[in-house]
Motif scaffolding. Structure first.
Motif, PDB file in Angstrom:
ATOM      1  N   SER A 150      32.410  40.401  53.812  1.00 42.37           N
ATOM      2  CA  SER A 150      32.908  40.159  52.465  1.00 42.37           C
ATOM      3  C   SER A 150      33.373  41.478  51.851  1.00 42.37           C
ATOM      4  CB  SER A 150      31.821  39.533  51.597  1.00 42.37           C
ATOM      5  OG  SER A 150      30.746  40.422  51.476  1.00 42.37           O
ATOM      6  N   GLN A 151      34.337  41.384  50.948  1.00 44.23           N
ATOM      7  CA  GLN A 151      34.913  42.558  50.288  1.00 44.23           C
ATOM      8  C   GLN A 151      33.955  43.024  49.192  1.00 44.23           C
ATOM      9  OE1 GLN A 151      37.594  44.150  51.087  1.00 44.23           O
ATOM     10  NE2 GLN A 151      37.864  45.460  49.359  1.00 44.23           N
ATOM     11  N   PRO A 152      33.499  44.280  49.244  1.00 49.26           N
ATOM     12  CA  PRO A 152      32.625  44.763  48.171  1.00 49.26           C
ATOM     13  C   PRO A 152      33.420  44.906  46.879  1.00 49.26           C
ATOM     14  CG  PRO A 152      33.204  46.560  49.626  1.00 49.26           C
ATOM     15  CD  PRO A 152      33.765  45.305  50.238  1.00 49.26           C
ATOM     16  N   ASP A 153      32.830  44.560  45.780  1.00 51.62           N
ATOM     17  CA  ASP A 153      33.502  44.628  44.487  1.00 51.62           C
ATOM     18  C   ASP A 153      32.980  45.861  43.742  1.00 51.62           C
ATOM     19  OD1 ASP A 153      35.466  43.562  42.973  1.00 51.62           O
ATOM     20  OD2 ASP A 153      34.267  41.943  42.110  1.00 51.62           O
ATOM     21  N   LEU A 154      33.579  47.009  44.013  1.00 50.91           N
ATOM     22  CA  LEU A 154      33.133  48.251  43.402  1.00 50.91           C
ATOM     23  C   LEU A 154      33.748  48.438  42.023  1.00 50.91           C
ATOM     24  CD1 LEU A 154      33.406  50.719  46.432  1.00 50.91           C
ATOM     25  CD2 LEU A 154      31.370  49.650  45.506  1.00 50.91           C
ATOM     26  N   PRO A 155      33.035  49.096  41.106  1.00 52.10           N
ATOM     27  CA  PRO A 155      33.613  49.405  39.802  1.00 52.10           C
ATOM     28  C   PRO A 155      34.728  50.437  39.949  1.00 52.10           C
ATOM     29  CG  PRO A 155      31.404  50.325  39.985  1.00 52.10           C
ATOM     30  CD  PRO A 155      31.636  49.505  41.206  1.00 52.10           C
ATOM     31  N   PRO A 156      35.658  50.500  38.988  1.00 51.04           N
ATOM     32  CA  PRO A 156      36.804  51.411  39.091  1.00 51.04           C
ATOM     33  C   PRO A 156      36.437  52.873  39.332  1.00 51.04           C
ATOM     34  CG  PRO A 156      37.153  49.893  37.295  1.00 51.04           C
ATOM     35  CD  PRO A 156      35.753  49.663  37.799  1.00 51.04           C
ATOM     36  N   ASN A 157      35.363  53.357  38.714  1.00 50.60           N
ATOM     37  CA  ASN A 157      35.030  54.782  38.858  1.00 50.60           C
ATOM     38  C   ASN A 157      34.503  55.137  40.243  1.00 50.60           C
ATOM     39  OD1 ASN A 157      32.552  53.598  38.665  1.00 50.60           O
ATOM     40  ND2 ASN A 157      31.818  54.867  36.997  1.00 50.60           N
ATOM     41  N   GLN A 158      34.230  54.140  41.095  1.00 50.32           N
ATOM     42  CA  GLN A 158      33.762  54.398  42.459  1.00 50.32           C
ATOM     43  C   GLN A 158      34.855  54.182  43.499  1.00 50.32           C
ATOM     44  OE1 GLN A 158      30.239  52.145  43.257  1.00 50.32           O
ATOM     45  NE2 GLN A 158      29.044  53.179  41.680  1.00 50.32           N
ATOM     46  N   GLN A 159      36.064  53.892  43.044  1.00 49.77           N
ATOM     47  CA  GLN A 159      37.175  53.672  43.960  1.00 49.77           C
ATOM     48  C   GLN A 159      38.145  54.849  43.888  1.00 49.77           C
ATOM     49  OE1 GLN A 159      39.021  49.762  43.868  1.00 49.77           O
ATOM     50  NE2 GLN A 159      37.349  49.033  42.590  1.00 49.77           N
ATOM     51  N   ILE A 189      50.330  51.562  45.891  1.00 49.42           N
ATOM     52  CA  ILE A 189      48.968  51.927  45.505  1.00 49.42           C
ATOM     53  C   ILE A 189      48.027  51.224  46.484  1.00 49.42           C
ATOM     54  CG2 ILE A 189      47.255  51.964  43.655  1.00 49.42           C
ATOM     55  CD1 ILE A 189      50.585  51.037  42.549  1.00 49.42           C
ATOM     56  N   SER A 190      47.208  51.985  47.211  1.00 50.14           N
ATOM     57  CA  SER A 190      46.313  51.399  48.206  1.00 50.14           C
ATOM     58  C   SER A 190      44.899  51.949  48.035  1.00 50.14           C
ATOM     59  CB  SER A 190      46.834  51.700  49.612  1.00 50.14           C
ATOM     60  OG  SER A 190      46.913  53.090  49.807  1.00 50.14           O
ATOM     61  N   GLY A 191      43.965  51.307  48.722  1.00 50.25           N
ATOM     62  CA  GLY A 191      42.580  51.766  48.700  1.00 50.25           C
ATOM     63  C   GLY A 191      41.678  50.941  47.793  1.00 50.25           C
ATOM     64  N   PHE A 192      42.133  49.761  47.385  1.00 52.15           N
ATOM     65  CA  PHE A 192      41.323  48.926  46.492  1.00 52.15           C
ATOM     66  C   PHE A 192      40.127  48.353  47.243  1.00 52.15           C
ATOM     67  CE2 PHE A 192      45.502  48.732  44.468  1.00 52.15           C
ATOM     68  CZ  PHE A 192      45.164  49.067  43.181  1.00 52.15           C
ATOM     69  N   GLN A 193      38.988  48.332  46.588  1.00 48.48           N
ATOM     70  CA  GLN A 193      37.780  47.716  47.123  1.00 48.48           C
ATOM     71  C   GLN A 193      37.246  46.762  46.070  1.00 48.48           C
ATOM     72  OE1 GLN A 193      35.187  50.909  48.208  1.00 48.48           O
ATOM     73  NE2 GLN A 193      36.485  51.572  49.886  1.00 48.48           N
ATOM     74  N   GLN A 194      38.023  45.704  45.868  1.00 53.86           N
ATOM     75  CA  GLN A 194      37.685  44.708  44.851  1.00 53.86           C
ATOM     76  C   GLN A 194      38.272  43.379  45.259  1.00 53.86           C
ATOM     77  OE1 GLN A 194      39.372  46.676  41.512  1.00 53.86           O
ATOM     78  NE2 GLN A 194      41.458  46.116  41.987  1.00 53.86           N
TER      79      GLN A 194
END
Length: 112
Positions: free
Chosen positions: A26-35, A54-59
């Motif tokens: 499953s895709q981890p849903d990290l807060p913006p300040n941790q991405q 724009i790449s590298g999203f973890q949400q």
């Protein structure tokens, strides 16, 4: 009595055979300040047209889709969500970086 099939019971195609849909992580849903996002301008495979990638999203995909809509509005341009990243038509690297920084994302320029 037959068991009702759910979306988790379906089989998904894989390059190396079949696997159950539940086997995927499953895709981890990290807060913006941790991405940490990468912003780059690219022309490759687009007929000479420049796009900001724009790449590298973890949400979750829904959150990325909503962010893409906000970015398109902010830049006054079209765009799409593709392969887990966002593509905005035109070279808007500076605008995108400022917008993402205001939302709390860590971002950096990538590429030349």
């Amino acid at each position: 009595m037959a068991k009702k099939k759910s979306s988790r019971d379906r089989v998904v195609y894989s390059e190396f055979g079949l696997e159950a849909a539940t086997d995927r992580p499953s895709q981890p849903d990290l807060p913006p300040n941790q991405q940490t996002l990468k912003i780059e301008a690219s022309r490759k495979g687009r007929g000479g047209k420049t796009v900001t990638v724009i790449s590298g999203f973890q949400q979750a995909a829904a959150v990325t889709q909503a962010l893409a809509k906000q970015l398109k509005n902010h830049c006054g341009s079209g765009g799409t969500v593709k392969d887990g990243g966002i593509e905005i038509q035109g070279d808007h690297r500076a605008k995108v970086k400022a917008f993402l920084d205001n939302l709390g994302y860590r971002s950096k320029f990538s590429g030349g």
